[in-house]
Design a protein around this motif. Structure first.
Motif, PDB file in Angstrom:
ATOM      1  N   SER A  60      -6.521  -5.320  -0.167  1.00 25.70           N
ATOM      2  CA  SER A  60      -6.484  -6.510  -1.006  1.00 25.70           C
ATOM      3  C   SER A  60      -7.517  -7.513  -0.508  1.00 25.70           C
ATOM      4  O   SER A  60      -7.601  -7.783   0.693  1.00 25.70           O
ATOM      5  CB  SER A  60      -5.092  -7.144  -0.950  1.00 25.70           C
ATOM      6  N   CYS A  63      -5.278 -10.586   0.761  1.00 27.39           N
ATOM      7  CA  CYS A  63      -4.270 -10.368   1.798  1.00 27.39           C
ATOM      8  C   CYS A  63      -4.632  -9.100   2.568  1.00 27.39           C
ATOM      9  O   CYS A  63      -4.355  -7.993   2.100  1.00 27.39           O
ATOM     10  CB  CYS A  63      -2.886 -10.251   1.155  1.00 27.39           C
ATOM     11  N   THR A  65      -3.486  -7.426   4.860  1.00 23.57           N
ATOM     12  CA  THR A  65      -2.452  -6.473   5.296  1.00 23.57           C
ATOM     13  C   THR A  65      -1.988  -5.558   4.161  1.00 23.57           C
ATOM     14  O   THR A  65      -1.250  -4.604   4.393  1.00 23.57           O
ATOM     15  CB  THR A  65      -1.224  -7.213   5.863  1.00 23.57           C
ATOM     16  N   ARG A  66      -2.415  -5.856   2.946  1.00 23.26           N
ATOM     17  CA  ARG A  66      -2.021  -5.028   1.795  1.00 23.26           C
ATOM     18  C   ARG A  66      -3.089  -3.971   1.528  1.00 23.26           C
ATOM     19  O   ARG A  66      -4.261  -4.289   1.367  1.00 23.26           O
ATOM     20  CB  ARG A  66      -1.851  -5.898   0.539  1.00 23.26           C
ATOM     21  N   TYR A  68      -3.989  -0.618  -0.910  1.00 19.83           N
ATOM     22  CA  TYR A  68      -3.696   0.226  -2.065  1.00 19.83           C
ATOM     23  C   TYR A  68      -4.316   1.606  -1.826  1.00 19.83           C
ATOM     24  O   TYR A  68      -5.477   1.716  -1.424  1.00 19.83           O
ATOM     25  CB  TYR A  68      -4.269  -0.388  -3.348  1.00 19.83           C
ATOM     26  N   LEU A  77       1.247   1.060  -2.646  1.00 21.06           N
ATOM     27  CA  LEU A  77       0.909  -0.151  -1.914  1.00 21.06           C
ATOM     28  C   LEU A  77       1.561  -0.061  -0.541  1.00 21.06           C
ATOM     29  O   LEU A  77       2.778   0.149  -0.430  1.00 21.06           O
ATOM     30  CB  LEU A  77       1.412  -1.385  -2.666  1.00 21.06           C
ATOM     31  N   ASP A  79       1.931  -1.718   3.569  1.00 20.80           N
ATOM     32  CA  ASP A  79       1.785  -2.871   4.450  1.00 20.80           C
ATOM     33  C   ASP A  79       1.293  -2.337   5.789  1.00 20.80           C
ATOM     34  O   ASP A  79       2.013  -1.593   6.468  1.00 20.80           O
ATOM     35  CB  ASP A  79       3.133  -3.585   4.611  1.00 20.80           C
ATOM     36  N   VAL A  87       5.422   0.201   0.084  1.00 19.39           N
ATOM     37  CA  VAL A  87       6.153  -0.981  -0.384  1.00 19.39           C
ATOM     38  C   VAL A  87       6.451  -0.831  -1.878  1.00 19.39           C
ATOM     39  O   VAL A  87       7.547  -1.165  -2.351  1.00 19.39           O
ATOM     40  CB  VAL A  87       5.302  -2.256  -0.140  1.00 19.39           C
ATOM     41  N   ASP A 106      -7.006 -10.743  -6.789  1.00 15.02           N
ATOM     42  CA  ASP A 106      -5.873  -9.902  -6.400  1.00 15.02           C
ATOM     43  C   ASP A 106      -4.755  -9.878  -7.451  1.00 15.02           C
ATOM     44  O   ASP A 106      -3.575  -9.745  -7.111  1.00 15.02           O
ATOM     45  CB  ASP A 106      -5.305 -10.379  -5.050  1.00 15.02           C
TER      46      ASP A 106
END
Length: 354
Positions: A60, A63, A65-66, A68, A77, A79, A87, A106
Motif C-alpha cells: 500500500s 500504509c 504494513t499492508r 496485497y 491482503l 499485514d 487479513v 489507497d
C-alpha cells in the motif's frame, strides 16, 4: 557482481515489491511469499493456501504494513507485522491474476488477469467498482501517479489502453502492431513472427510519461495529453522480449529486463523531460497520423532509425537469466536494482546515482 539473497524460497521467484521503509516482498511459485530486510535476510515467510503461484505483490502506498498479493484468482491482503492468515481475501477475478496495482490514495486496487479482464476494487466498500477488458491476456495494469482515477494497461492483444474510472470504455487505445505496420510497410514480415505482444508497463513519477516493454524487444515511451496518449520515443531494448520496464523515482531513468538475460538502465530525460516537443517529433507524429499511402517518401523511417540510434543504455547488467521481475530500492543509503529470475534467489546490483 550481484549479491544473492538466498534462503527465502525453494522455487522460481515471480514478483517483487519494496515498501517506503525498505522492506522487500517476493512472491514465488507454489504459494511462497517472503519478506526481506534491507540486508537480504528473510524477515518473514508465508505459505499461501491452495499453493497457487504468487504472481504479484504490491505494498500500500499509504500504509507500508499492508501488502496485497495475487495467487491464482485470489487477492489476499496481508499485514507484514504479523505474517499469518490473510487479513482479507478478494475473489473477483475468474482466471489467474497477472498484475496488481494500487492507486496512490489507497482506495482502488486493479487486478489484471488471463481472461483479459481488469477488475477494479473499491477498497473502502470492498466491492468491484469497474470491470475493464482486453481481448486477450492482460499482462500489466498501473495506476498513474498524481491521478488516482486514471490507469494504463497492456496485453497480449498488442493493445495499450488509457482508462478513467468514470468510464467503462478506454479513453484511448493504441495497437502496437498496427503502428509498426503503418511505419514499416507490409514488408516487415518480422512483425508476424515476432509480434509486439505487450508485457509490462511503468508510469514515471510525473504521471504523464509511461513506458511499455514488448515481445519484439522494443521499448516504447508514451506521453499522455488529456484523454489520449502519443508515442514519444521507441528504441530497441533487448534481443528478445522485454519482460519488465520500471521507471525509477528520479527524473526519467528507466530500467528494463529481458528474456535475453540483460537488465538495462536508460536515461530518456533528454527525449521526454521537456514539455516542449521538438519540431522533428511533431513532424513525425503528423506523419504517423497520416494514412499509410501518403507516407512512401522514406522520411518517417529515417526519423525512426535516428531515434533508435540516439538512445543507448546508460548501464548494462549481464544478468544471464531470463528476467521475471525487477524492482528498485534504496538499501543502506544507495540505489539497488533487485532482479527475480527462474531461480529461487533475488539478485541485487548497484545503480549509479542520478
Amino acid at each position: 557482481m550481484a549479491v544473492k539473497w538466498i534462503g527465502g524460497h525453494s522455487s522460481s521467484i515471480l514478483c517483487l515489491n519494496v515498501n517506503t521503509e525498505g522492506l522487500v516482498a517476493s512472491g514465488a511459485e507454489r504459494g511462497e511469499l517472503t519478506l526481506w530486510d534491507g540486508g537480504g535476510t528473510p524477515a518473514g515467510q508465508l505459505q499461501l493456501p491452495t499453493a497457487d503461484d504468487v504472481t504479484s505483490v504490491v505494498f500500500s502506498p499509504r500504509c507500508p504494513t499492508r501488502l496485497y498479493t495475487s495467487h491464482g484468482e485470489t487477492v489476499s491482503l496481508l499485514d507484514v507485522r504479523s505474517l499469518k492468515e490473510p487479513v482479507e481475501c478478494f475473489h473477483v477475478n475468474e482466471e489467474e491474476i497477472n498484475c496488481l496495482s494500487v492507486n496512490e490514495t489507497d482506495n482502488f486496487l486493479a487486478a489484471a488477469d488471463d481472461s483479459g479482464a481488469i477488475k477494479v476494487m473499491d477498497l473502502e466498500n470492498k466491492k468491484v467498482s469497474r470491470s475493464l477488458r482486453h481481448s486477450n491476456i492482460c499482462s500489466s495494469v498501473v495506476f498513474r501517479p498524481q491521478r488516482p482515477q486514471s490507469l494504463v494497461s497492456c496485453g497480449l492483444d498488442m493493445q495499450v489502453m488509457l482508462w478513467n474510472l468514470q468510464k467503462a470504455r478506454p479513453l484511448w487505445t493504441t495497437n502496437l502492431q498496427e503502428c509498426e505496420m503503418e511505419e514499416d510497410g507490409l514488408q516487415s514480415a518480422g512483425q508476424f513472427f515476432n509480434p509486439p505482444l505487450a508485457h509490462s508497463l511503468s508510469v514515471a513519477a510525473c504521471g504523464n510519461i509511461f513506458g511499455c516493454g514488448a515481445q519484439d524487444g522494443k521499448v516504447r515511451i508514451f506521453r499522455v495529453t488529456g484523454a489520449k496518449f502519443e508515442r514519444e520515443l521507441e528504441f530497441e531494448g533487448h534481443s528478445l522480449g522485454v519482460s519488465q520496464v520500471l521507471f525509477m523515482p528520479e527524473a526519467y531513468w528507466l530500467l528494463t529486463g529481458g528474456n535475453d538475460g540483460k537488465v538495462l538502465l536508460w536515461d530518456v530525460s533528454s527525449d521526454v523531460g521537456k514539455q516542449q516537443k521538438s519540431p522533428a517529433k511533431s513532424l513525425q507524429r503528423r506523419k504517423a497520423q497520416a494514412p499509410a499511402s501518403t507516407r512512401k517518401d522514406g522520411k518517417l523511417n529515417k526519423v525512426a532509425s535516428n531515434e533508435h540510434a540516439r538512445v543507448s543504455p546508460k548501464l548494462t547488467i549481464e544478468h544471464g537469466e531470463k528476467v521475471n521481475w525487477i524492482s528498485c530500492a534504496e538499501l543502506k543509503g544507495s540505489k539497488r536494482v533487485l532482479v527475480a529470475d527462474q531461480s529461487s534467489s533475488v539478485s541485487v546490483y548497484p545503480l549509479p546515482e542520478p
